[in-house]
Scaffold this motif. Sequence first.
Motif, PDB file in Angstrom:
ATOM      1  N   THR A  13      13.736  21.314  28.350  1.00 20.48           N
ATOM      2  CA  THR A  13      14.894  20.753  29.038  1.00 20.48           C
ATOM      3  C   THR A  13      14.394  19.778  30.085  1.00 20.48           C
ATOM      4  OG1 THR A  13      16.991  21.325  30.116  1.00 20.48           O
ATOM      5  CG2 THR A  13      15.030  22.480  30.905  1.00 20.48           C
ATOM      6  N   ASP A  14      15.294  19.013  30.655  1.00 22.22           N
ATOM      7  CA  ASP A  14      14.891  18.084  31.714  1.00 22.22           C
ATOM      8  C   ASP A  14      14.715  18.826  33.031  1.00 22.22           C
ATOM      9  OD1 ASP A  14      14.793  15.861  30.115  1.00 22.22           O
ATOM     10  OD2 ASP A  14      16.828  15.204  30.565  1.00 22.22           O
ATOM     11  N   MET A  15      13.758  18.350  33.809  1.00 26.05           N
ATOM     12  CA  MET A  15      13.423  19.037  35.055  1.00 26.05           C
ATOM     13  C   MET A  15      14.618  19.134  35.998  1.00 26.05           C
ATOM     14  SD  MET A  15      10.501  18.116  37.852  1.00 26.05           S
ATOM     15  CE  MET A  15      10.905  18.313  39.583  1.00 26.05           C
ATOM     16  N   TYR A  16      15.480  18.106  36.007  1.00 23.54           N
ATOM     17  CA  TYR A  16      16.593  18.180  36.955  1.00 23.54           C
ATOM     18  C   TYR A  16      17.586  19.287  36.615  1.00 23.54           C
ATOM     19  CZ  TYR A  16      19.337  14.758  34.024  1.00 23.54           C
ATOM     20  OH  TYR A  16      20.004  14.078  33.039  1.00 23.54           O
ATOM     21  N   LYS A  17      17.538  19.815  35.390  1.00 27.02           N
ATOM     22  CA  LYS A  17      18.350  20.987  35.099  1.00 27.02           C
ATOM     23  C   LYS A  17      17.796  22.220  35.811  1.00 27.02           C
ATOM     24  CE  LYS A  17      21.459  20.897  32.955  1.00 27.02           C
ATOM     25  NZ  LYS A  17      22.866  20.434  33.050  1.00 27.02           N
ATOM     26  N   ILE A  18      16.482  22.290  35.943  1.00 27.78           N
ATOM     27  CA  ILE A  18      15.847  23.415  36.648  1.00 27.78           C
ATOM     28  C   ILE A  18      16.154  23.332  38.141  1.00 27.78           C
ATOM     29  CG2 ILE A  18      13.661  24.538  37.193  1.00 27.78           C
ATOM     30  CD1 ILE A  18      14.311  24.783  34.251  1.00 27.78           C
ATOM     31  N   THR A  19      15.984  22.143  38.724  1.00 28.86           N
ATOM     32  CA  THR A  19      16.249  22.017  40.160  1.00 28.86           C
ATOM     33  C   THR A  19      17.733  22.252  40.461  1.00 28.86           C
ATOM     34  OG1 THR A  19      16.333  19.599  39.853  1.00 28.86           O
ATOM     35  CG2 THR A  19      14.282  20.536  40.698  1.00 28.86           C
ATOM     36  N   MET A  20      18.610  21.682  39.626  1.00 31.17           N
ATOM     37  CA  MET A  20      20.039  21.920  39.856  1.00 31.17           C
ATOM     38  C   MET A  20      20.395  23.389  39.650  1.00 31.17           C
ATOM     39  SD  MET A  20      22.140  18.571  38.465  1.00 31.17           S
ATOM     40  CE  MET A  20      21.633  18.776  36.761  1.00 31.17           C
ATOM     41  N   HIS A  21      19.746  24.028  38.680  1.00 34.98           N
ATOM     42  CA  HIS A  21      19.989  25.459  38.465  1.00 34.98           C
ATOM     43  C   HIS A  21      19.672  26.243  39.736  1.00 34.98           C
ATOM     44  CE1 HIS A  21      19.137  29.293  35.900  1.00 34.98           C
ATOM     45  NE2 HIS A  21      20.372  29.278  36.328  1.00 34.98           N
ATOM     46  N   ILE A 134      24.356  26.267  32.873  1.00 34.39           N
ATOM     47  CA  ILE A 134      23.823  24.953  33.237  1.00 34.39           C
ATOM     48  C   ILE A 134      22.677  24.511  32.326  1.00 34.39           C
ATOM     49  CG2 ILE A 134      22.202  25.865  34.966  1.00 34.39           C
ATOM     50  CD1 ILE A 134      22.915  23.394  36.694  1.00 34.39           C
ATOM     51  N   LEU A 135      21.968  25.456  31.727  1.00 38.61           N
ATOM     52  CA  LEU A 135      20.802  25.107  30.907  1.00 38.61           C
ATOM     53  C   LEU A 135      21.159  24.759  29.459  1.00 38.61           C
ATOM     54  CD1 LEU A 135      18.123  27.678  32.164  1.00 38.61           C
ATOM     55  CD2 LEU A 135      18.491  25.310  32.882  1.00 38.61           C
ATOM     56  N   TYR A 136      22.433  24.745  29.117  1.00 37.49           N
ATOM     57  CA  TYR A 136      22.818  24.410  27.744  1.00 37.49           C
ATOM     58  C   TYR A 136      22.720  22.911  27.434  1.00 37.49           C
ATOM     59  CZ  TYR A 136      24.801  28.887  26.136  1.00 37.49           C
ATOM     60  OH  TYR A 136      24.981  30.181  25.693  1.00 37.49           O
ATOM     61  N   GLU A 137      22.968  22.070  28.405  1.00 43.00           N
ATOM     62  CA  GLU A 137      23.198  20.645  28.140  1.00 43.00           C
ATOM     63  C   GLU A 137      22.112  19.988  27.285  1.00 43.00           C
ATOM     64  OE1 GLU A 137      23.477  16.336  30.440  1.00 43.00           O
ATOM     65  OE2 GLU A 137      23.281  18.174  31.622  1.00 43.00           O
ATOM     66  N   ILE A 138      20.885  20.039  27.742  1.00 43.90           N
ATOM     67  CA  ILE A 138      19.814  19.301  27.050  1.00 43.90           C
ATOM     68  C   ILE A 138      19.533  19.877  25.663  1.00 43.90           C
ATOM     69  CG2 ILE A 138      17.470  18.392  27.238  1.00 43.90           C
ATOM     70  CD1 ILE A 138      19.486  17.356  29.372  1.00 43.90           C
ATOM     71  N   PRO A 139      19.385  21.208  25.515  1.00 45.04           N
ATOM     72  CA  PRO A 139      19.197  21.739  24.161  1.00 45.04           C
ATOM     73  C   PRO A 139      20.338  21.386  23.207  1.00 45.04           C
ATOM     74  CG  PRO A 139      18.653  23.412  25.785  1.00 45.04           C
ATOM     75  CD  PRO A 139      19.270  22.273  26.536  1.00 45.04           C
ATOM     76  N   LEU A 140      21.585  21.441  23.673  1.00 47.20           N
ATOM     77  CA  LEU A 140      22.708  21.103  22.799  1.00 47.20           C
ATOM     78  C   LEU A 140      22.639  19.658  22.333  1.00 47.20           C
ATOM     79  CD1 LEU A 140      25.813  22.876  24.401  1.00 47.20           C
ATOM     80  CD2 LEU A 140      24.625  23.486  22.290  1.00 47.20           C
ATOM     81  N   LEU A 141      22.363  18.751  23.256  1.00 49.56           N
ATOM     82  CA  LEU A 141      22.274  17.341  22.885  1.00 49.56           C
ATOM     83  C   LEU A 141      21.129  17.097  21.912  1.00 49.56           C
ATOM     84  CD1 LEU A 141      22.969  15.714  26.370  1.00 49.56           C
ATOM     85  CD2 LEU A 141      24.486  15.692  24.383  1.00 49.56           C
ATOM     86  N   ALA A 142      19.981  17.692  22.201  1.00 54.64           N
ATOM     87  CA  ALA A 142      18.822  17.521  21.321  1.00 54.64           C
ATOM     88  C   ALA A 142      19.118  18.062  19.924  1.00 54.64           C
ATOM     89  CB  ALA A 142      17.599  18.218  21.924  1.00 54.64           C
TER      90      ALA A 142
END
Length: 434
Positions: A13-21, A134-142
């Motif tokens: 996932t993108d790092m900003y998903k971790i920081t926002m999480h 919050i961690l769904y976004e990047i995996p779903l798009l990919a």
Amino acid sequence: MSQDQVIKSLLDTDMYKITMHAAVVKHFPDAVVTYKYTNRSSQLTFNQGAIDWLRNQISLLGNLRITPEEVEYLQKEIPYLPQSYFDYIKADAVKLHPEQQIDFSVESLGSDNEFNEERFNINLLVHGLWKDTILYEIPLLALVSEAYFKFVDIDWTYDGQLEQAKEKAQEMFKHGLMFSEFGSRRRRSYHTQDLIMKGIMEAVKENPEKNSKLFLGSSNVLFAKRFGVKPVGTVAHEWFMGIASATQDYVNANKRAMDLWIDTFGSENAGLALTDTFGTDNYLKSFKSPYSDYYIGVRQDSGDPTEYTEKIAHHYHDVLGLPKFSKQVCFSDSLNVPKAIEYAKVAHDNGMLVTFGIGTNLTNDFKLKSNPTVKSEPLNIVVKLLDVNGNPAIKISDNLGKNMGDQATVDRVKQELGYVERSWSGDNEAHRWT
């Protein structure tokens, strides 16, 4: 874990998903949200094989956990994440439940004329606690992108991808340009991103002392880990959208978002400011000392890049009185190497340091196998907040093509903020990279 599972780690996932999480866990642990998937390139549709594969891959996301070794990596590479967040993820609190949290439906468009094959639009909604979804976004798009290019557009090949990425990196290095790989969300496949990273790293190794300083890393935490580079990223529009939606205070949303961000990570780790969620003009009203001192620069993600750079430079140098070349602008909107070279000159002419986040042009730049003169067009897909605690979440950006959310709320907030509508030559979101 299933042998054919594409997403094998929550760090993919993108790092900003971790920081926002981390920031959501600290400040909005009880917020309930809905995310909505949108295909801006709506002319690109799906077949039954893609739908079936995607359903299975989404269900497999429920198998993922953050491992102790991954926690250790995050502690080493992103040490400014709050200790309370490390305690949270160590307690095995991060679990995805796609069968409960994802509403996946399809809309039949009838048969495709060329292949006499039924085609579908995909509808995806994610619902649950913000901290749980919050961690769904990047995996779903990919996964959506990979499904399309695995079953629908199959007239392409991996041949030359590593070499192409290497050449692009070499060209950036030749011009002394600093850049990061930003390609997770619209990658053609996991294997593509792996090839692209290998190509970039081959270019880095040609002059490691110089080029390792110019290649800043990858936004994808897993690929940064695998290739021994820095995970790169700060914040996404989601943070601003979520806070504005939760508080229903759009006038103060940017300031509140910065305050909570700095409270979470410390002023020395503020990173890059993202200015365009509700229009950059509105953001700059709040972007003064001490915020302008904390943030190392800004990220440009919509609107005309030249106009944006001139506006930001004026704000830094003429309004705030900061010296030239003391702040940076990071361009990240639909970039390729020629655009980066062009925008670097614009930044320099305006007294700004410059970096680049190049995504889709690295991880989804293919030609048709049957006709190498024709581009195999990437999907332009997004997953954005739809609502928080029942309130609509919106994004009005710096150009019309990226506006999102409930139209009545968009219109009201534009009026409330004095937003001025602008358009530019890059507005067309249906064919973003052609």
